[in-house]
Design a protein around this motif. Structure first.
Motif, short mmCIF file in Angstrom:
data_model
loop_
_atom_site.label_atom_id
_atom_site.label_comp_id
_atom_site.label_asym_id
_atom_site.label_seq_id
_atom_site.Cartn_x
_atom_site.Cartn_y
_atom_site.Cartn_z
N ARG A 101 0.84 -1.19 0.00
CA ARG A 101 0.00 0.00 0.00
C ARG A 101 0.88 1.24 0.00
NH1 ARG A 101 -0.53 2.51 4.90
NH2 ARG A 101 0.38 1.45 6.66
N LYS A 102 0.33 2.34 -0.41
CA LYS A 102 1.05 3.60 -0.42
C LYS A 102 1.18 4.11 1.01
CE LYS A 102 0.58 5.82 -4.78
NZ LYS A 102 0.14 7.03 -5.45
N LEU A 103 2.35 4.66 1.30
CA LEU A 103 2.57 5.23 2.63
C LEU A 103 1.96 6.63 2.69
CD1 LEU A 103 6.30 4.26 3.18
CD2 LEU A 103 4.29 3.12 4.09
N SER A 104 1.44 6.95 3.85
CA SER A 104 0.91 8.30 4.03
C SER A 104 2.07 9.28 4.19
CB SER A 104 -0.01 8.35 5.26
OG SER A 104 0.76 8.17 6.44
N ARG A 105 1.76 10.56 4.21
CA ARG A 105 2.80 11.59 4.33
C ARG A 105 3.54 11.45 5.67
NH1 ARG A 105 2.67 16.66 6.48
NH2 ARG A 105 0.42 16.53 6.79
N ILE A 106 2.80 11.17 6.73
CA ILE A 106 3.42 11.02 8.05
C ILE A 106 4.32 9.78 8.09
CG2 ILE A 106 2.92 10.60 10.49
CD1 ILE A 106 0.36 12.27 10.06
N GLU A 107 3.85 8.68 7.50
CA GLU A 107 4.66 7.46 7.47
C GLU A 107 5.92 7.65 6.65
OE1 GLU A 107 1.24 4.02 7.96
OE2 GLU A 107 1.59 4.91 5.99
#
Length: 122
Positions: A101-107
């Motif tokens: 899955r795509k990582l979020s900005r925070i991750e």
């Protein structure tokens, strides 16, 4: 010079896991091989189980495709994953590999921070 198998790309193809449908046939894949096949027949549904020994297959009948799939899942899970509770073994047997899955900005920020920490020399 590369061997011919590397140039065709079949080695890098993703391996199927869980239930895979090919036309009217359903195949249960686990450990890079097909361990069960559920297919329509003249008398209902035919279930072929191939996880006893390499040369031995077990054939049973079922009323519907869904019943045949349930029987194959439980039968194979009991033999392949001994010592694991049946419900967990079936879930592990039919689990599909989830795509990354795509990582979020925070991750992504956390990942960059972790990569910036120097590794201690032991």
């Amino acid at each position: 010079m590369l061997p011919p198998c590397n140039s065709t790309g079949f080695v890098t193809a993703p391996r199927p896991t869980g239930w895979v449908q090919h036309g009217e046939h359903w195949g249960l894949w686990w450990g890079k091989r097909q361990i069960a096949c559920v297919q329509p027949s003249a008398k209902g549904v035919r279930v072929v189980l191939a996880c006893r020994k390499l040369w031995q297959d077990k054939e049973v009948g079922a009323a519907t495709i869904a019943q045949g799939k349930r029987y194959a899942e439980r039968w194979c899970a009991a033999r392949l994953l001994e010592g694991v509770p049946l419900k967990d073994a079936v879930a592990q047997l039919v689990a599909k590999d989830e795509p990354a899955r795509k990582l979020s900005r925070i991750e992504m920020q956390q990942q960059r921070r972790l990569n910036a920490i120097p590794n201690p020399k032991l």
